[in-house]
Design a protein around this motif. Structure first.
Motif, PDB file in Angstrom:
ATOM      1  N   UNK A   1      47.467  33.410  35.375  1.00  0.00           N
ATOM      2  CA  UNK A   1      46.049  33.725  35.517  1.00  0.00           C
ATOM      3  C   UNK A   1      45.358  32.736  36.454  1.00  0.00           C
ATOM      4  N   UNK A   2      45.735  31.459  36.343  1.00  0.00           N
ATOM      5  CA  UNK A   2      45.147  30.451  37.234  1.00  0.00           C
ATOM      6  C   UNK A   2      45.532  30.717  38.688  1.00  0.00           C
ATOM      7  N   UNK A   3      46.751  31.203  38.898  1.00  0.00           N
ATOM      8  CA  UNK A   3      47.185  31.516  40.265  1.00  0.00           C
ATOM      9  C   UNK A   3      46.355  32.651  40.842  1.00  0.00           C
ATOM     10  N   UNK A   4      46.134  33.702  40.043  1.00  0.00           N
ATOM     11  CA  UNK A   4      45.324  34.818  40.536  1.00  0.00           C
ATOM     12  C   UNK A   4      43.868  34.403  40.706  1.00  0.00           C
ATOM     13  N   UNK A   5      43.360  33.609  39.809  1.00  0.00           N
ATOM     14  CA  UNK A   5      41.989  33.136  39.955  1.00  0.00           C
ATOM     15  C   UNK A   5      41.808  32.387  41.273  1.00  0.00           C
ATOM     16  N   UNK A   6      42.758  31.513  41.567  1.00  0.00           N
ATOM     17  CA  UNK A   6      42.690  30.733  42.809  1.00  0.00           C
ATOM     18  C   UNK A   6      42.791  31.643  44.030  1.00  0.00           C
ATOM     19  N   UNK A   7      43.731  32.596  43.995  1.00  0.00           N
ATOM     20  CA  UNK A   7      43.949  33.465  45.153  1.00  0.00           C
ATOM     21  C   UNK A   7      42.750  34.375  45.401  1.00  0.00           C
ATOM     22  N   UNK A   8      42.162  34.908  44.337  1.00  0.00           N
ATOM     23  CA  UNK A   8      41.059  35.858  44.488  1.00  0.00           C
ATOM     24  C   UNK A   8      39.737  35.169  44.799  1.00  0.00           C
ATOM     25  N   UNK A   9      39.515  34.018  44.150  1.00  0.00           N
ATOM     26  CA  UNK A   9      38.268  33.303  44.396  1.00  0.00           C
ATOM     27  C   UNK A   9      38.174  32.803  45.823  1.00  0.00           C
ATOM     28  N   UNK A  10      39.318  32.525  46.430  1.00  0.00           N
ATOM     29  CA  UNK A  10      39.306  32.014  47.798  1.00  0.00           C
ATOM     30  C   UNK A  10      38.731  33.037  48.783  1.00  0.00           C
ATOM     31  N   UNK A  11      38.780  34.338  48.419  1.00  0.00           N
ATOM     32  CA  UNK A  11      38.200  35.376  49.267  1.00  0.00           C
ATOM     33  C   UNK A  11      36.971  36.008  48.613  1.00  0.00           C
ATOM     34  N   UNK A  12      36.391  35.293  47.644  1.00  0.00           N
ATOM     35  CA  UNK A  12      35.165  35.733  46.966  1.00  0.00           C
ATOM     36  C   UNK A  12      35.339  37.086  46.286  1.00  0.00           C
ATOM     37  N   UNK A  13      36.542  37.334  45.783  1.00  0.00           N
ATOM     38  CA  UNK A  13      36.858  38.595  45.109  1.00  0.00           C
ATOM     39  C   UNK A  13      36.413  38.490  43.654  1.00  0.00           C
ATOM     40  N   UNK A  14      35.555  39.397  43.165  1.00  0.00           N
ATOM     41  CA  UNK A  14      35.045  39.287  41.787  1.00  0.00           C
ATOM     42  C   UNK A  14      36.108  39.403  40.716  1.00  0.00           C
ATOM     43  N   UNK A  15      37.278  39.918  41.076  1.00  0.00           N
ATOM     44  CA  UNK A  15      38.353  39.972  40.081  1.00  0.00           C
ATOM     45  C   UNK A  15      38.800  38.585  39.639  1.00  0.00           C
ATOM     46  N   UNK A  16      38.433  37.574  40.402  1.00  0.00           N
ATOM     47  CA  UNK A  16      38.758  36.197  40.012  1.00  0.00           C
ATOM     48  C   UNK A  16      38.167  35.853  38.658  1.00  0.00           C
ATOM     49  N   UNK A  17      37.028  36.443  38.317  1.00  0.00           N
ATOM     50  CA  UNK A  17      36.370  36.094  37.055  1.00  0.00           C
ATOM     51  C   UNK A  17      37.170  36.559  35.845  1.00  0.00           C
ATOM     52  N   UNK A  18      37.808  37.720  35.987  1.00  0.00           N
ATOM     53  CA  UNK A  18      38.670  38.181  34.891  1.00  0.00           C
ATOM     54  C   UNK A  18      39.752  37.152  34.599  1.00  0.00           C
ATOM     55  N   UNK A  19      40.347  36.655  35.645  1.00  0.00           N
ATOM     56  CA  UNK A  19      41.447  35.698  35.462  1.00  0.00           C
ATOM     57  C   UNK A  19      40.931  34.337  35.009  1.00  0.00           C
ATOM     58  N   UNK A  20      39.690  33.993  35.360  1.00  0.00           N
ATOM     59  CA  UNK A  20      39.095  32.776  34.814  1.00  0.00           C
ATOM     60  C   UNK A  20      38.962  32.894  33.297  1.00  0.00           C
TER      61      UNK A  20
END
Length: 873
Positions: A615-634
């Motif tokens: 989940x931390x890996x996806x949060x990092x990858x998605x947040x880097x492109x301002x993708x709101x799906x990062x919040x789910x993984x947070x």
């Protein structure tokens, strides 16, 4: 005989397997009892009624029996009560015995036993004079008033102890009944068939090292017993003896001292029959912390430096040997005395190889031993541990007297560094050889202390090699806090008792047999498969080495996310966790505490840790492109971090808090080799948009396709199409080894190098879709060249082309990496894998046969891959 054999042959094989199952792991009602002195639940001919209609037989032992025998006899009486529900009578006067009885004693020390020998009632010639041997035999009318007895005869005091606890295990009392809360099944009837059986260990000293024990073992012992004291060691000693071990290195992290912390410790070890030692850097029975604690009392002071402070060091060591011989009556407490010296705090003694200095130290230490004991030094067992840089002294020609056991070590990560070479006449030394092995370690490239990550297949492969090469005097394993290393420790000590019986076939059967002994036969196969599956997944990366960057994610799509390699691994963990939940639901309530300790917690906790970092890996990858799906993984990171703490709390609440503190080891968010000071959640980032309620189509890749990615073909080495034996050698798949279905190993081990023209090979058929140069790579389970040469060699060829010889050259490093071999070793232990490869030019598309050739010993192949080479050689 044709495959399948005759009906009679198959019956005999099945009967033999059933008896072996009984012999090792207790009774089941369905199994016939045909072997002498085997255990069953029904009477058969002249069998002995150990428990009949709920009433246990009495136990008879000499009033003057050795205390070790007394402790074991009391333990056995309690075991009979655990099984039958009724207290067994414990007698020391044969005149008060009547009916049936279990008689326990030591040959040559027990008047009762010696009387039975003299009268011809028992024959113990097969065990007389043998180290720790025992005989169990059913005897009619052994003494007046006793109609039938089961006599347990020890060739020495520990032989009687092991013969007694062996029977406890065979009637269904696990060695882990206290240390893992394994329940004991009640039985109204337990019988021992007529006749006798004997057994003895093949490795002389067998034991473990409690190490790296803060904060877990130490914190637990403080809560349960007030400290790491004799009350705690009473439980440790009993566990060791029930596992048929005899040797212990006690907890020693500063400021602990086995002798100073509780004077009762030494006395209790002797009373129970445990041989004590001290770790590889603690000479002449002295705990390292004693050097600092005893400053100013005349036996310690100044620097831990023999060049400048030899007199004080000799006085300090002399005190240790004087304490060893203080038992009285000219007797000494049993000890294997560590000789040699490392630096203070388990560091190198010098920046260079100080061979001459260390030879002087050992000679002076032996003078102290001889002077204090009043006997030649060779009459006191000694061990010199060739650990880390100390092996360099040995490699540079340093030798110690032949009576000193040379204790070789692994690289702290499960790969043995050096073994004796029979071809050089190494086996002639009287002190023999041993191995110091690790299930736990503090050091580079990173600590691993939290949880079991050891494959018993790897333990077997390394220790089978050690035994074959003559390391048979002493086996000791670093188990950290003991828990949660129960499963590999159980295996290690069972194998140490008789490595010859722990064949590759016995290894294959071990998980299910262990599960049957622990949880009953109903789900033994499934639980055994879970244990193997857990260790295979855990072996991919130790948790302390895991983070959000450990494995690759797949592509980020607008409507879906590809889990990539990370997702495939997480999916494997999810599948294992679901299977574990299914098993737990089918267990009896009284089995669930043991289940959580031995399987449930390791599977849940480590799978949860993978979920956290995924989940931390996806949060990092998605947040880097301002993708709101990062919040789910947070949110997922926060939830799994909280679950980690909840699982630890669940562990600490087992059985009314019996194990509180035992899982306090920090195990996440490492940034250097050493422990973080506390559990820390991985960093997360949130973006401004609302998070969707689900993963928006995250699709993990389910394993690896048989044809591989693109033109790459990957083959699990355990899927051997053909194994062509030669010269008494053959490739064999070992299930619990490597990261796939298993790894292939040439057996038997311990043989000299062979050449490809011997025809010894494993073959795999592949169909390629490409033409041109082909690269064939072998993924190996890491091993080291135990001969001190330049690496471990293996051959690979394709079709009828010449064999290419590949070399796995890994060099463990105690410090910074500065050679390609050291860099390769670091990468190999992190990934628990090492790759070697060959390129073959001008390959045509179509069907081919890849051949793997045994060259050197100590090689394990777990995957073969073929793909287009980037360029021809």
């Amino acid at each position: 005989m044709k495959p399948g054999g005759s009906r009679v042959s198959r019956f005999r094989i099945a009967r033999t397997f059933g008896c072996l199952f009984l012999l090792l792991f207790g009774v089941t009602a369905a199994q016939a009892c045909v072997d002498p002195a085997s255990v069953c639940t029904r009477a058969a001919g002249d069998s002995f009624a150990l428990i009949e209609k709920g009433r246990p037989a009495a136990i008879l032992v000499d009033a003057g029996a050795d205390p070790a025998v007394g402790h074991a006899t009391s333990g056995f009486a309690a075991d009979l009560e655990r099984v039958s529900g009724r207290r067994a009578a414990l007698l020391t006067d044969s005149g008060k015995a009547e009916g049936s009885a279990v008689i326990i004693g030591v040959l040559g020390e027990s008047p009762i036993i010696d009387g039975l020998v003299a009268s011809g009632k028992i024959d113990a010639r097969d065990i007389a004079g043998q180290w720790e041997a025992f005989r169990q035999i059913v005897v009619d009318r052994p003494l007046p008033g006793i109609s039938r007895a089961l006599v347990i005869v020890g060739a020495d005091r520990r032989g009687a102890v092991f013969g007694t606890y062996d029977l406890s295990e065979r009637i269904g009392v696990s060695p882990w009944h206290w240390f893992a809360d394994v329940p004991v099944a009640r039985r109204s009837n337990v019988f021992v068939t007529a006749g006798g059986r004997s057994d003895r260990p093949r490795v002389k000293y067998r034991g473990f090292f409690i190490n790296d024990e803060d904060p877990a073992f130490s914190g637990w012992a403080k809560q349960q017993f007030g400290g790491v004291n004799s009350k705690a060691y009473a439980r440790v000693f009993e566990l060791l003896l029930r596992l048929k071990g005899n040797y212990l290195w006690p907890a020693m992290w500063a400021p602990k001292s086995f002798a100073l912390d509780d004077p009762r410790n030494i006395l209790l070890a002797d009373e129970m029959g445990v041989v004590m030692g001290t770790s590889h850097h603690e000479p002449l029975t002295r705990a390292q912390s004693e050097w600092h604690r005893l400053r100013g009392d005349g036996v310690a002071g100044g620097r831990w430096d023999y060049r400048t402070n030899a007199a004080n060091l000799r006085a300090f060591w002399r005190g240790g040997i004087e304490r060893m011989v203080s038992k009285g009556g000219g007797a000494a407490y049993e000890n294997v005395v560590t000789v040699g010296m490392r630096g203070d705090g388990d560091e190198p003694m010098a920046e260079t190889t100080a061979t001459e200095l260390l030879e002087t130290i050992v000679a002076d230490q032996r003078k102290i031993i001889a002077e204090v004991t009043g006997k030649p030094a060779d009459q006191t067992p000694q061990v010199w541990a060739l650990y880390k840089e100390v092996q360099d002294y040995y490699d540079h020609g340093m030798r110690v007297p032949d009576d000193v056991t040379l204790l070789f070590s692994d690289d702290n990560w499960g790969q043995i560094r050096r073994l004796p070479d029979p071809a050089k006449g190494d086996l002639a030394r009287s002190g023999g050889y041993g191995v110091y092995y690790h299930f736990d370690y503090v050091g580079g490239p990173r600590n691993y202390k939290w949880i079991n990550t050891n494959q018993i297949g790897k333990v077997w492969q390394q220790m089978d090699l050690a035994y074959a090469r003559g390391a048979r005097q002493l086996w000791v394993v670093n188990v950290g806090d003991i828990k949660p290393m129960e499963y590999p420790l159980d295996f290690f000590l069972k194998m140490a008792w008789n490595p010859e019986a722990m064949t590759a076939e016995a290894l294959d059967a071990f998980p299910a047999r262990w599960a049957a002994a622990t949880f009953g036969p109903e789900m033994a196969s499934e639980i055994g498969s879970l244990m193997t599956g857990y260790s295979r997944l855990a072996a991919r990366r130790k948790p302390e080495l895991l983070n959000q960057d450990s494995f690759a994610l797949g592509a980020i799509g607008k409507d879906a996310l590809d889990g990539g390699e990370y997702g495939a691994i997480v999916d494997d963990w999810r599948s294992l966790a679901r299977r574990a939940d299914t098993v737990r639901a089918r267990l009896r309530p009284d089995q669930r505490d043991a289940w959580f300790q031995l399987a449930g917690y390791p599977i849940s906790a480590l799978s949860n840790l993978y979920e956290l970092y995924y989940a931390a890996a996806w949060n990092k990858a998605l947040a880097s492109s301002n993708d709101p799906r990062a919040n789910y993984f947070a949110d997922r990171v926060e939830a799994t971090f909280a679950r980690d703490a909840a699982l630890t709390a669940d562990y600490h609440s087992i059985n009314g808090g019996k194990w509180a503190g035992m899982m306090n080891q920090v195990h996440m968010s490492y940034v250097i080799w050493n422990d973080p000071t506390r559990q820390t959640m991985p960093s997360i980032m949130r973006v401004g948009a609302d998070t969707p309620p689900d993963e928006r189509g995250v699709q993990p890749v389910f394993g690896k396709a048989a044809s591989g990615a693109g033109d790459r073909i990957e083959i699990d080495a355990a899927d051997v199409l053909r194994s062509n034996p030669a010269g008494g050698l053959a490739w064999r798949a070992i299930a619990d080894l490597g990261q796939g279905k298993g790894a292939i190993v040439p057996l038997p081990q311990g043989r000299p190098a062979t050449k490809p023209d011997t025809a010894l090979r494993a073959e795999y058929d592949v169909t390629t879709g490409f033409s041109g140069a082909a690269r064939i790579s072998l993924r190996l389970a890491p091993t080291l060249d135990t001969t001190g040469a330049k690496g471990v060699r293996i051959g690979v060829s394709i079709d009828d082309r010449p064999v290419q010889i590949l070399t796995s050259a890994l060099t463990p490093t105690p410090g910074a990496a500065n050679t390609p071999e050291q860099t390769a070793w670091i990468a190999a232990v992190i990934a628990n894998a090492h790759e070697v490869a060959a390129v073959f030019p001008r390959l045509t598309a179509g069907r081919h046969t890849i051949k793997i050739w045994r060259i050197d010993d100590n090689i394990a192949v777990d995957e073969i891959a073929i793909e287009p080479a980037k360029s021809a050689p």
